[in-house]
Write an enzyme that holds these catalytic residues in place. Structure first.
Site, short mmCIF file in Angstrom:
data_model
loop_
_atom_site.label_atom_id
_atom_site.label_comp_id
_atom_site.label_asym_id
_atom_site.label_seq_id
_atom_site.Cartn_x
_atom_site.Cartn_y
_atom_site.Cartn_z
CD GLU A 176 -2.84 -1.13 2.40
OE1 GLU A 176 -3.82 -1.88 2.33
OE2 GLU A 176 -2.60 -0.43 3.40
CB CYS A 187 -0.61 8.54 -3.02
SG CYS A 187 -1.52 9.10 -4.45
CE1 TYR A 188 -4.95 5.06 2.16
CE2 TYR A 188 -6.89 6.37 1.70
CZ TYR A 188 -6.01 5.82 2.60
OH TYR A 188 -6.17 6.03 3.93
CD GLU A 207 -4.54 -10.61 -6.34
OE1 GLU A 207 -5.66 -10.96 -5.97
OE2 GLU A 207 -4.00 -9.55 -5.93
CB CYS A 256 -5.84 -8.46 -9.82
SG CYS A 256 -4.77 -7.48 -8.76
#
Length: 163
Positions: free
Chosen positions: A65, A68-69, A76, A111
């Site tokens: 993570e 800055c999301y 994956e 993903c």
């Protein structure tokens, strides 16, 4: 454990429907071990993945993570990027692990599309911490998908432009 290792050679054919029980158990275990390294200070949602190539190499990865999301990277995609950066493009299976006990972990839409880039007829094992799993193909996870072959499809010859 090394990030890359070679699986039992008897599981050589494309597609993982013929994985031995031992190989599958080991792949799931490696995905669970990979989540230990997850960097998830914001969501506290650990995810690990273990990817089996057609020549039986295994790559592992975890989610990372970021404050800055949207710059965070899923397990994956991290795992597949590691394999691709080492020259691998064909895969038998990927196992995905989390800490959820009540349901199987499932890849996000991004993903799923990333997996689709490398084919639609390979297996994805959605797991629980107890080692139980649900097996699906990429095609089942992303039906009617858009992939590399679609880019070579016949297109409209002239797209009008506004003057």
């Amino acid at each position: 454990m090394d990030q890359v290792e070679v699986m039992n050679i008897r599981d050589q054919d494309q597609g993982s429907s013929n994985l031995s029980p031992e190989t599958l158990k080991r792949l799931i275990c490696q995905s669970q071990e990979a989540k230990i390294h997850a960097y998830c200070p914001y969501s506290k949602f650990r995810v690990g993945a273990a990817l089996l190539t057609v020549d039986n190499r295994v790559f592992t990865g975890c989610n990372v993570e970021n404050a800055c999301y949207n710059l965070g990277v899923c397990a994956e995609r991290n795992t597949m990027s590691k394999a691709v950066s080492e020259g691998y493009r064909s895969f038998k299976a990927i196992a995905v692990a989390s800490d959820m006990n009540d349901q199987f972990i499932s890849p996000c839409g991004g993903c799923r599309q990333f997996m689709r880039e490398f084919g639609s007829n390979w297996d994805v094992y959605l797991t629980k911490p107890d080692g139980s799993y649900q097996k699906m193909t990429v095609d089942e996870l992303l039906p009617l998908s858009f992939g590399p072959d679609d880019l070579s499809m016949k297109k409209v010859p002239d797209i009008p432009t506004e003057d």
